[in-house]
Design a protein around this motif. Structure first.
Motif, PDB file in Angstrom:
ATOM      1  N   SER A  25       0.782  -1.241   0.000  1.00 48.71           N
ATOM      2  CA  SER A  25       0.000   0.000   0.000  1.00 48.71           C
ATOM      3  C   SER A  25       0.816   1.296   0.000  1.00 48.71           C
ATOM      4  O   SER A  25       0.234   2.373  -0.127  1.00 48.71           O
ATOM      5  N   VAL A  26       2.132   1.210   0.126  1.00 48.71           N
ATOM      6  CA  VAL A  26       2.927   2.453   0.151  1.00 48.71           C
ATOM      7  C   VAL A  26       3.919   2.468  -1.009  1.00 48.71           C
ATOM      8  O   VAL A  26       4.530   1.456  -1.345  1.00 48.71           O
ATOM      9  N   LEU A  27       4.017   3.640  -1.620  1.00 45.29           N
ATOM     10  CA  LEU A  27       4.959   3.843  -2.718  1.00 45.29           C
ATOM     11  C   LEU A  27       6.011   4.842  -2.262  1.00 45.29           C
ATOM     12  O   LEU A  27       5.686   5.938  -1.797  1.00 45.29           O
ATOM     13  N   LYS A  28       7.275   4.449  -2.404  1.00 48.49           N
ATOM     14  CA  LYS A  28       8.365   5.334  -2.010  1.00 48.49           C
ATOM     15  C   LYS A  28       8.930   5.969  -3.266  1.00 48.49           C
ATOM     16  O   LYS A  28       9.345   5.259  -4.191  1.00 48.49           O
ATOM     17  N   LEU A  80      10.694  12.923  -5.565  1.00 49.05           N
ATOM     18  CA  LEU A  80       9.565  13.704  -5.024  1.00 49.05           C
ATOM     19  C   LEU A  80       9.660  14.005  -3.524  1.00 49.05           C
ATOM     20  O   LEU A  80       9.407  15.130  -3.096  1.00 49.05           O
ATOM     21  N   ASN A  81      10.018  13.002  -2.724  1.00 50.18           N
ATOM     22  CA  ASN A  81       9.901  13.181  -1.276  1.00 50.18           C
ATOM     23  C   ASN A  81      11.211  13.414  -0.529  1.00 50.18           C
ATOM     24  O   ASN A  81      11.206  13.582   0.688  1.00 50.18           O
ATOM     25  N   HIS A  82      12.339  13.381  -1.246  1.00 47.60           N
ATOM     26  CA  HIS A  82      13.608  13.621  -0.548  1.00 47.60           C
ATOM     27  C   HIS A  82      14.524  14.392  -1.491  1.00 47.60           C
ATOM     28  O   HIS A  82      14.809  15.564  -1.294  1.00 47.60           O
ATOM     29  N   LEU A 125      -2.992  21.565  -3.250  1.00 48.25           N
ATOM     30  CA  LEU A 125      -2.046  20.667  -3.927  1.00 48.25           C
ATOM     31  C   LEU A 125      -1.338  19.810  -2.891  1.00 48.25           C
ATOM     32  O   LEU A 125      -1.001  20.287  -1.809  1.00 48.25           O
ATOM     33  N   ASP A 126      -1.113  18.536  -3.237  1.00 47.21           N
ATOM     34  CA  ASP A 126      -0.341  17.680  -2.339  1.00 47.21           C
ATOM     35  C   ASP A 126       0.376  16.600  -3.153  1.00 47.21           C
ATOM     36  O   ASP A 126       0.056  16.399  -4.327  1.00 47.21           O
ATOM     37  N   ASP A 127       1.331  15.948  -2.497  1.00 47.20           N
ATOM     38  CA  ASP A 127       2.127  14.953  -3.213  1.00 47.20           C
ATOM     39  C   ASP A 127       1.356  13.652  -3.456  1.00 47.20           C
ATOM     40  O   ASP A 127       1.391  13.101  -4.544  1.00 47.20           O
ATOM     41  N   PHE A 128       0.651  13.167  -2.409  1.00 44.26           N
ATOM     42  CA  PHE A 128      -0.059  11.880  -2.511  1.00 44.26           C
ATOM     43  C   PHE A 128      -1.506  12.031  -2.078  1.00 44.26           C
ATOM     44  O   PHE A 128      -1.829  12.852  -1.218  1.00 44.26           O
ATOM     45  N   LEU A 129      -2.357  11.194  -2.644  1.00 44.20           N
ATOM     46  CA  LEU A 129      -3.715  11.030  -2.132  1.00 44.20           C
ATOM     47  C   LEU A 129      -3.890   9.554  -1.789  1.00 44.20           C
ATOM     48  O   LEU A 129      -3.720   8.686  -2.649  1.00 44.20           O
ATOM     49  N   ALA A 130      -4.201   9.279  -0.517  1.00 47.69           N
ATOM     50  CA  ALA A 130      -4.447   7.896  -0.095  1.00 47.69           C
ATOM     51  C   ALA A 130      -5.913   7.809   0.336  1.00 47.69           C
ATOM     52  O   ALA A 130      -6.803   7.624  -0.483  1.00 47.69           O
ATOM     53  N   ASN A 131      -6.167   8.067   1.622  1.00 52.84           N
ATOM     54  CA  ASN A 131      -7.562   8.023   2.100  1.00 52.84           C
ATOM     55  C   ASN A 131      -8.220   9.395   2.162  1.00 52.84           C
ATOM     56  O   ASN A 131      -9.374   9.502   2.579  1.00 52.84           O
ATOM     57  N   GLY A 132      -7.471  10.417   1.805  1.00 52.73           N
ATOM     58  CA  GLY A 132      -8.060  11.748   1.700  1.00 52.73           C
ATOM     59  C   GLY A 132      -8.063  12.578   2.969  1.00 52.73           C
ATOM     60  O   GLY A 132      -8.633  13.674   2.994  1.00 52.73           O
ATOM     61  N   ASN A 133      -7.393  12.091   4.013  1.00 51.20           N
ATOM     62  CA  ASN A 133      -7.454  12.833   5.284  1.00 51.20           C
ATOM     63  C   ASN A 133      -6.714  14.178   5.238  1.00 51.20           C
ATOM     64  O   ASN A 133      -7.209  15.167   5.774  1.00 51.20           O
ATOM     65  N   ALA A 134      -5.545  14.190   4.607  1.00 52.90           N
ATOM     66  CA  ALA A 134      -4.795  15.450   4.519  1.00 52.90           C
ATOM     67  C   ALA A 134      -5.618  16.470   3.718  1.00 52.90           C
ATOM     68  O   ALA A 134      -5.759  17.634   4.130  1.00 52.90           O
ATOM     69  N   ALA A 135      -6.187  16.022   2.590  1.00 51.30           N
ATOM     70  CA  ALA A 135      -7.001  16.928   1.762  1.00 51.30           C
ATOM     71  C   ALA A 135      -8.209  17.439   2.540  1.00 51.30           C
ATOM     72  O   ALA A 135      -8.524  18.636   2.503  1.00 51.30           O
ATOM     73  N   GLU A 140      -1.913   9.688  -7.024  1.00 55.83           N
ATOM     74  CA  GLU A 140      -3.095   9.160  -6.324  1.00 55.83           C
ATOM     75  C   GLU A 140      -2.989   7.641  -6.244  1.00 55.83           C
ATOM     76  O   GLU A 140      -2.597   6.994  -7.219  1.00 55.83           O
ATOM     77  N   LYS A 141      -3.314   7.097  -5.088  1.00 54.04           N
ATOM     78  CA  LYS A 141      -3.396   5.637  -4.991  1.00 54.04           C
ATOM     79  C   LYS A 141      -4.876   5.282  -5.150  1.00 54.04           C
ATOM     80  O   LYS A 141      -5.689   5.475  -4.240  1.00 54.04           O
ATOM     81  N   GLY A 142      -5.192   4.823  -6.354  1.00 59.07           N
ATOM     82  CA  GLY A 142      -6.585   4.596  -6.736  1.00 59.07           C
ATOM     83  C   GLY A 142      -7.251   3.462  -5.970  1.00 59.07           C
ATOM     84  O   GLY A 142      -8.484   3.352  -5.977  1.00 59.07           O
TER      85      GLY A 142
HETATM   86  P1  5GP Z   1      -4.192  10.660   2.984  1.00 58.92           P
HETATM   87  O1  5GP Z   1      -4.297  11.803   3.956  1.00 58.92           O
HETATM   88  O2  5GP Z   1      -4.814  10.938   1.651  1.00 58.92           O
HETATM   89  O3  5GP Z   1      -4.607   9.354   3.592  1.00 58.92           O
HETATM   90  O4  5GP Z   1      -2.631  10.469   2.718  1.00 58.92           O
HETATM   91  C1  5GP Z   1      -1.939  11.471   2.007  1.00 58.92           C
HETATM   92  C2  5GP Z   1      -0.718  11.932   2.741  1.00 58.92           C
HETATM   93  O5  5GP Z   1       0.012  10.820   3.287  1.00 58.92           O
HETATM   94  C3  5GP Z   1       0.204  12.634   1.791  1.00 58.92           C
HETATM   95  O6  5GP Z   1       0.334  13.978   2.209  1.00 58.92           O
HETATM   96  C4  5GP Z   1       1.524  11.900   1.866  1.00 58.92           C
HETATM   97  O7  5GP Z   1       2.440  12.686   2.562  1.00 58.92           O
HETATM   98  C5  5GP Z   1       1.261  10.666   2.679  1.00 58.92           C
HETATM   99  N1  5GP Z   1       1.198   9.423   1.887  1.00 58.92           N
HETATM  100  C6  5GP Z   1       0.130   8.585   1.783  1.00 58.92           C
HETATM  101  N2  5GP Z   1       0.434   7.501   1.067  1.00 58.92           N
HETATM  102  C7  5GP Z   1       1.724   7.632   0.689  1.00 58.92           C
HETATM  103  C8  5GP Z   1       2.614   6.786  -0.090  1.00 58.92           C
HETATM  104  O8  5GP Z   1       2.275   5.705  -0.573  1.00 58.92           O
HETATM  105  N3  5GP Z   1       3.860   7.278  -0.268  1.00 58.92           N
HETATM  106  C9  5GP Z   1       4.287   8.458   0.244  1.00 58.92           C
HETATM  107  N4  5GP Z   1       5.538   8.843  -0.014  1.00 58.92           N
HETATM  108  N5  5GP Z   1       3.476   9.267   0.983  1.00 58.92           N
HETATM  109  C10 5GP Z   1       2.212   8.860   1.195  1.00 58.92           C
END
Ligand code: 5GP
Length: 190
Positions: free
Chosen positions: A18-21, A26-28, A124-134, A156-158
């Protein structure tokens, strides 16, 4: 966005299922040339929207937002802070966010001076997973009386629920690349 998709295939590292580095661009370490192309693409997708501000959250969102902002007309970048600090005003909008990668809650804050009623904000953000940050960032905009123009995401992680949640609430989501699945160390893109 083909350039980004190629780069994910070339340099993305799957961590479990479930995680992509993507630390190498992008992240470092940051590939500024790629970021410029991403910025142009965000501008193209939101062209015609009267955006007054770009909002993101520290840390990785800052570079994405700043480079993208150069392609918009006089649009400042505001980033939400994750740490309480003595030099941060007490007059803040704050929202609680559950972190997918850190598996804990944290508070994001923006000084009330930097978000206002009348603002039309691109998140704008780097990743979308479950949408909590957004959702946390949307909350800050709406506390200020502003409106959300849309949410722009680099990756986006679809297979996670972020897009569904945001779209059900009526927000526009634009992702530059969508990961469909991570399986046996392989990253499968849409
Ligand atoms: P969400 O809030 O949508 O669940 O997760 C988005 C936030 O978690 C992003 O701001 C990002 O920093 C981090 N994140 C979630 N999944 C990943 C992932 O697979 N890889 C990385 N590098 N960051 C993630």
């Amino acid at each position: 966005m083909e350039l980004l998709k190629k780069r994910i295939q070339q340099d993305g590292v799957a961590v479990g299922s479930s995680v992509l580095k993507v630390d190498s661009f992008l992240n470092h370490q940051i590939d500024v040339t790629l970021f410029n192309e991403m910025g142009k693409e965000f501008q193209r997708r939101f062209a015609g929207e009267p955006i007054t501000k770009i909002l993101t959250v520290e840390e990785s969102g800052i570079a994405v937002a700043c480079i993208a902002a150069q392609y918009f007309q006089n649009v400042p970048v505001v980033f939400a802070k994750k740490q309480e600090a003595s030099n941060l005003s007490k007059d803040v909008y704050a929202s609680n966010v559950f972190s997918f990668t850190k598996n804990k809650n944290y508070t994001i804050r923006v000084d009330c001076k930097y978000l206002q009623a009348g603002d039309y904000v691109l998140i704008l953000d780097d990743f979308l997973a479950n949408g909590n940050a957004a959702l946390g960032l949307i909350d800050l905009v709406e506390q200020a009386g502003g409106k959300v123009a849309g949410i722009g995401i680099v990756i986006e992680k679809g297979f996670q629920s972020g897009r569904k949640l945001l779209e059900e609430k009526g927000y526009r989501v634009e992702s530059l690349a969508i990961v469909q699945q991570i399986q046996d160390g392989k990253v499968i893109l849409a």
